[in-house]
Each structure stands twice: as structure tokens, then as C-alpha cells.
Design a protein around this motif. Structure first.
Motif, mmCIF file in Angstrom:
data_model
loop_
_atom_site.group_PDB
_atom_site.id
_atom_site.type_symbol
_atom_site.label_atom_id
_atom_site.label_comp_id
_atom_site.label_asym_id
_atom_site.label_seq_id
_atom_site.Cartn_x
_atom_site.Cartn_y
_atom_site.Cartn_z
ATOM 1 N N THR A 62 0.834 -1.207 0.000
ATOM 2 C CA THR A 62 0.000 0.000 0.000
ATOM 3 C C THR A 62 0.866 1.253 0.000
ATOM 4 O OG1 THR A 62 -1.781 -1.130 1.180
ATOM 5 C CG2 THR A 62 -1.759 1.273 1.280
ATOM 6 N N LYS A 63 1.904 1.248 0.808
ATOM 7 C CA LYS A 63 2.798 2.414 0.887
ATOM 8 C C LYS A 63 3.500 2.671 -0.436
ATOM 9 C CE LYS A 63 6.645 4.275 3.617
ATOM 10 N NZ LYS A 63 7.589 3.989 4.740
ATOM 11 N N ALA A 64 4.020 1.618 -1.065
ATOM 12 C CA ALA A 64 4.717 1.774 -2.344
ATOM 13 C C ALA A 64 3.765 2.262 -3.428
ATOM 14 C CB ALA A 64 5.351 0.452 -2.757
ATOM 15 N N SER A 65 2.536 1.767 -3.400
ATOM 16 C CA SER A 65 1.586 2.057 -4.473
ATOM 17 C C SER A 65 1.015 3.465 -4.402
ATOM 18 C CB SER A 65 0.435 1.044 -4.424
ATOM 19 O OG SER A 65 0.913 -0.279 -4.570
ATOM 20 N N TYR A 66 0.839 3.997 -3.187
ATOM 21 C CA TYR A 66 0.105 5.251 -3.049
ATOM 22 C C TYR A 66 0.875 6.369 -2.368
ATOM 23 C CZ TYR A 66 -3.779 2.137 -4.184
ATOM 24 O OH TYR A 66 -4.594 1.231 -4.794
ATOM 25 N N ASN A 67 2.044 6.042 -1.783
ATOM 26 C CA ASN A 67 2.761 7.073 -1.028
ATOM 27 C C ASN A 67 4.216 7.227 -1.450
ATOM 28 O OD1 ASN A 67 0.530 7.641 0.787
ATOM 29 N ND2 ASN A 67 0.952 5.657 1.727
ATOM 30 N N SER A 68 4.554 6.760 -2.648
ATOM 31 C CA SER A 68 5.936 6.842 -3.102
ATOM 32 C C SER A 68 5.982 7.124 -4.605
ATOM 33 C CB SER A 68 6.676 5.531 -2.797
ATOM 34 O OG SER A 68 7.949 5.504 -3.424
ATOM 35 N N THR A 69 6.699 8.162 -4.989
ATOM 36 C CA THR A 69 6.840 8.459 -6.419
ATOM 37 C C THR A 69 7.678 7.408 -7.133
ATOM 38 O OG1 THR A 69 8.759 9.871 -5.942
ATOM 39 C CG2 THR A 69 6.608 10.947 -6.054
ATOM 40 N N LYS A 70 8.497 6.691 -6.383
ATOM 41 C CA LYS A 70 9.311 5.621 -6.956
ATOM 42 C C LYS A 70 8.596 4.281 -6.940
ATOM 43 C CE LYS A 70 13.902 7.484 -5.896
ATOM 44 N NZ LYS A 70 15.205 7.202 -5.222
ATOM 45 N N LEU A 71 7.367 4.244 -6.413
ATOM 46 C CA LEU A 71 6.641 2.979 -6.244
ATOM 47 C C LEU A 71 7.502 1.967 -5.484
ATOM 48 C CD1 LEU A 71 4.780 2.545 -9.654
ATOM 49 C CD2 LEU A 71 3.996 3.662 -7.568
ATOM 50 N N TYR A 72 8.100 2.457 -4.416
ATOM 51 C CA TYR A 72 9.035 1.671 -3.612
ATOM 52 C C TYR A 72 8.765 1.917 -2.133
ATOM 53 C CZ TYR A 72 13.413 0.644 -1.149
ATOM 54 O OH TYR A 72 14.344 0.185 -0.258
ATOM 55 N N ALA A 73 8.889 0.878 -1.327
ATOM 56 C CA ALA A 73 8.772 1.032 0.119
ATOM 57 C C ALA A 73 9.551 -0.068 0.813
ATOM 58 C CB ALA A 73 7.303 0.986 0.557
ATOM 59 N N ASP A 74 10.124 0.259 1.957
ATOM 60 C CA ASP A 74 10.723 -0.764 2.804
ATOM 61 C C ASP A 74 10.351 -0.468 4.253
ATOM 62 O OD1 ASP A 74 12.433 1.246 3.741
ATOM 63 O OD2 ASP A 74 14.035 0.685 2.372
ATOM 64 N N GLY A 75 10.502 -1.462 5.105
ATOM 65 C CA GLY A 75 10.127 -1.266 6.495
ATOM 66 C C GLY A 75 10.394 -2.503 7.317
ATOM 67 N N GLU A 76 9.951 -2.467 8.562
ATOM 68 C CA GLU A 76 10.185 -3.560 9.499
ATOM 69 C C GLU A 76 8.978 -3.706 10.414
ATOM 70 O OE1 GLU A 76 12.622 -1.736 13.162
ATOM 71 O OE2 GLU A 76 13.647 -1.491 11.221
ATOM 72 N N ALA A 121 -2.925 2.000 -8.464
ATOM 73 C CA ALA A 121 -3.856 0.877 -8.344
ATOM 74 C C ALA A 121 -3.289 -0.394 -8.973
ATOM 75 C CB ALA A 121 -5.191 1.233 -8.988
ATOM 76 N N ASP A 122 -2.629 -0.258 -10.132
ATOM 77 C CA ASP A 122 -2.055 -1.422 -10.795
ATOM 78 C C ASP A 122 -0.858 -1.967 -10.010
ATOM 79 O OD1 ASP A 122 -3.904 -1.446 -12.806
ATOM 80 O OD2 ASP A 122 -2.655 -0.361 -14.243
ATOM 81 N N CYS A 123 -0.081 -1.071 -9.428
ATOM 82 C CA CYS A 123 1.042 -1.508 -8.600
ATOM 83 C C CYS A 123 0.522 -2.324 -7.418
ATOM 84 C CB CYS A 123 1.829 -0.298 -8.109
ATOM 85 S SG CYS A 123 3.202 -0.687 -6.997
ATOM 86 N N LYS A 124 -0.506 -1.811 -6.770
ATOM 87 C CA LYS A 124 -1.081 -2.510 -5.611
ATOM 88 C C LYS A 124 -1.625 -3.876 -6.021
ATOM 89 C CE LYS A 124 -2.567 -2.503 -1.264
ATOM 90 N NZ LYS A 124 -3.449 -3.653 -1.195
ATOM 91 N N LYS A 125 -2.294 -3.935 -7.154
ATOM 92 C CA LYS A 125 -2.847 -5.196 -7.634
ATOM 93 C C LYS A 125 -1.735 -6.207 -7.895
ATOM 94 C CE LYS A 125 -5.656 -7.128 -11.394
ATOM 95 N NZ LYS A 125 -6.426 -6.808 -12.630
ATOM 96 N N LEU A 183 1.381 -6.243 -6.597
ATOM 97 C CA LEU A 183 2.040 -6.648 -5.369
ATOM 98 C C LEU A 183 1.164 -7.572 -4.532
ATOM 99 C CD1 LEU A 183 3.716 -3.281 -4.370
ATOM 100 C CD2 LEU A 183 4.884 -5.353 -5.119
ATOM 101 N N ASP A 184 -0.126 -7.276 -4.478
ATOM 102 C CA ASP A 184 -1.032 -8.161 -3.740
ATOM 103 C C ASP A 184 -1.013 -9.573 -4.326
ATOM 104 O OD1 ASP A 184 -1.766 -6.197 -1.973
ATOM 105 O OD2 ASP A 184 -3.667 -5.714 -2.954
ATOM 106 N N GLY A 185 -0.955 -9.648 -5.659
ATOM 107 C CA GLY A 185 -0.879 -10.952 -6.304
ATOM 108 C C GLY A 185 0.418 -11.666 -5.978
ATOM 109 N N ALA A 186 1.499 -10.903 -5.896
ATOM 110 C CA ALA A 186 2.799 -11.499 -5.563
ATOM 111 C C ALA A 186 2.808 -12.035 -4.138
ATOM 112 C CB ALA A 186 3.899 -10.463 -5.735
ATOM 113 N N ILE A 187 2.269 -11.251 -3.212
ATOM 114 C CA ILE A 187 2.245 -11.671 -1.811
ATOM 115 C C ILE A 187 1.359 -12.901 -1.635
ATOM 116 C CG2 ILE A 187 1.566 -10.972 0.511
ATOM 117 C CD1 ILE A 187 2.207 -8.041 -0.454
ATOM 118 N N GLY A 188 0.195 -12.863 -2.253
ATOM 119 C CA GLY A 188 -0.712 -13.990 -2.151
ATOM 120 C C GLY A 188 -0.208 -15.233 -2.850
ATOM 121 N N GLY A 189 0.693 -15.039 -3.819
ATOM 122 C CA GLY A 189 1.198 -16.171 -4.586
ATOM 123 C C GLY A 189 2.508 -16.745 -4.102
#
Length: 237
Positions: A166-180, A203-207, A209-215
Motif C-alpha cells: 500500500t505504501k509503495a503504491s500510493y505514497n511513493s513516487t518511486k513505487l518503492y517502500a521498505d520497512g520492518e 492501483a495497478d502496482c497494488k494489484k 504486489l497483492d498478487g505477488a504476496i498472495g502467490g
């Protein structure tokens, strides 16, 4: 040559039990493909060499570059370089140059190839793959070491990656996020990273990534370290 677009079907996500700088000199992934009834001409090789030099010069500026070069469709390669997340310009340049050198040495007679390191990914093809999504081409890797509580670790990993998606998709111009995220048992932490190519909408980035996590396959659940790639390489070997 255009450097304003990126292919829309690459994502990367990774997680680790301990935060560590894993910057090996060997590629994480290297693949050459063979096109049936097609040979690599000298003009294609020349165009590819010029193209690689051009996008390697452009990539460190914004962290990515792509383009095509050639007089006709038969001898026109398409290529891209994507540097990962917040990699410095210097490290991006070094990785792109090394990737180009290694893939040309490993795949001298291939019209299509992809190579990935910790800091960057490089791909080229005789087909215009820009903006085409391939949901079937996937690659997973892990270090094989199990954590002490794989069920809890996997639960927290998926929770963290979902937040980062969610952070990468909607809160980053680089479509990138990291965290812990803390894991209560054993005072451990799980670390993660998500990344999409920047031509994707949020929206497409989120879709994606969600597919990657679920898969994520079950054999990487509970591992100390794992990584997933998706890209649009047609018919690799």
C-alpha cells in the motif's frame, strides 16, 4: 530512443529475518532465451551494444531507463535497466555496467535475456515488451534456513508486505517502500521491501504486489530470507 516509459510487469518483493546488506557479485538471476528459426545478426548486436551504453548512462539519473534502437524491426532491440529502491547513482551505474558485461558474455547469441542483481535488473528483447504484463512468468528464491516459529513469522511477513504494498503504491513516487515489523516471540523483527516499475498506476502496482504476496509458494514460508520477481520475458530457458 525513448527513456520516459518503463515496462509494467516487473515487481520485486523481499523479506528477511535480520537486516543485512546482501550484495553478492554473482547474479541472483540470469537467463538467456532462444528464439526458434531466428539468428542474431551483426546489426542487431551492434544496435544492442549502443542501446546498452545509452540506457546505462541514463539509468543512474532516475534509477531506470529504457529504449529501443535500430533501422528496422528485425534488427531492433528493446532494453531496460531498473535500479532497486534507494540505490545510489554510483551503485546503480556500477550494477548496470556489470549486468551488461555479464549478460553479453553469458548470452552472446541470444536476442532475449534478463539478469538481476541485488541493486539492479537488466533485460533486452527483439520484441517490444514495454507496457505488457505477464502474470505467468515468476521467480522465487530463498536461503533455505527455517526460523524458529515459521507460522508466526509467515503471518507477520505477509502483514508487513501488505502494508508496504500500500505504501509503495500510493505514497511513493518511486513505487518503492521498505520497512520492518516486530515479532513478539523471541524479540525478533521481520524486514521487507516492495517495488513496482514507475509506469504503473498506484492501483495497478497494488494489484500486482497483492498478487505477488498472495502467490508466495509454501516452500518459502518461514524462511529467513526470500525474494520474488515477476517480469515479462517470453519463453526463457
Amino acid at each position: 530512443m525513448s527513456s520516459s516509459r518503463l515496462t509494467s510487469s516487473l515487481y520485486l518483493l523481499t523479506f528477511a529475518l535480520v537486516l543485512q546488506n546482501v550484495l553478492g557479485t554473482d547474479p541472483l538471476l540470469r537467463s538467456c532465451s532462444i528464439t526458434p528459426n531466428s539468428s542474431v545478426t551483426s546489426s542487431y548486436k551492434t544496435s544492442l551494444s549502443v542501446l546498452m551504453v545509452s540506457i546505462n548512462q541514463l539509468a543512474p539519473v532516475e534509477g531506470f531507463a529504457l529504449g529501443s534502437l535500430g533501422q528496422n524491426n528485425l534488427d531492433r532491440p528493446y532494453g531496460l535497466v531498473l535500479c532497486i529502491g534507494d540505490v545510489s547513482s554510483s551503485d546503480c551505474r556500477t550494477c548496470a555496467v556489470n549486468a551488461t558485461r555479464e549478460i553479453r558474455k553469458s548470452c552472446p547469441d541470444s536476442k532475449r535475456a534478463v539478469i538481476a542483481y541485488d541493486n539492479c535488473l537488466l533485460k533486452y528483447s527483439e520484441k517490444d515488451f514495454f507496457g505488457q504484463i505477464d502474470d505467468e512468468t515468476k521467480f522465487y528464491m530463498s536461503n533455505g534456513n527455517n526460523v524458529s516459529n515459521p507460522v508466526l513469522f509467515t503471518e507477520k511477513t505477509i502483514e508487513l508486505l501488505s502494508q508496504l504494498a500500500t505504501k509503495a503504491s500510493y505514497n511513493s513516487t518511486k513505487l518503492y517502500a521498505d520497512g520492518e515489523m516486530d515479532i513478539p516471540e523471541g524479540s525478533m523483527k521481520v524486514y521487507g521491501m516492495t517495488l513496482c516499475t514507475r509506469d504503473l498506476s498506484g492501483a495497478d502496482c497494488k494489484k500486482c504486489l497483492d498478487g505477488a504476496i498472495g502467490g508466495l509458494p509454501r516452500d518459502v514460508h518461514g524462511k529467513e530470507w526470500a525474494r520474488a520477481f515477476r517480469w515479462e520475458l517470453h519463453g526463457y530457458l
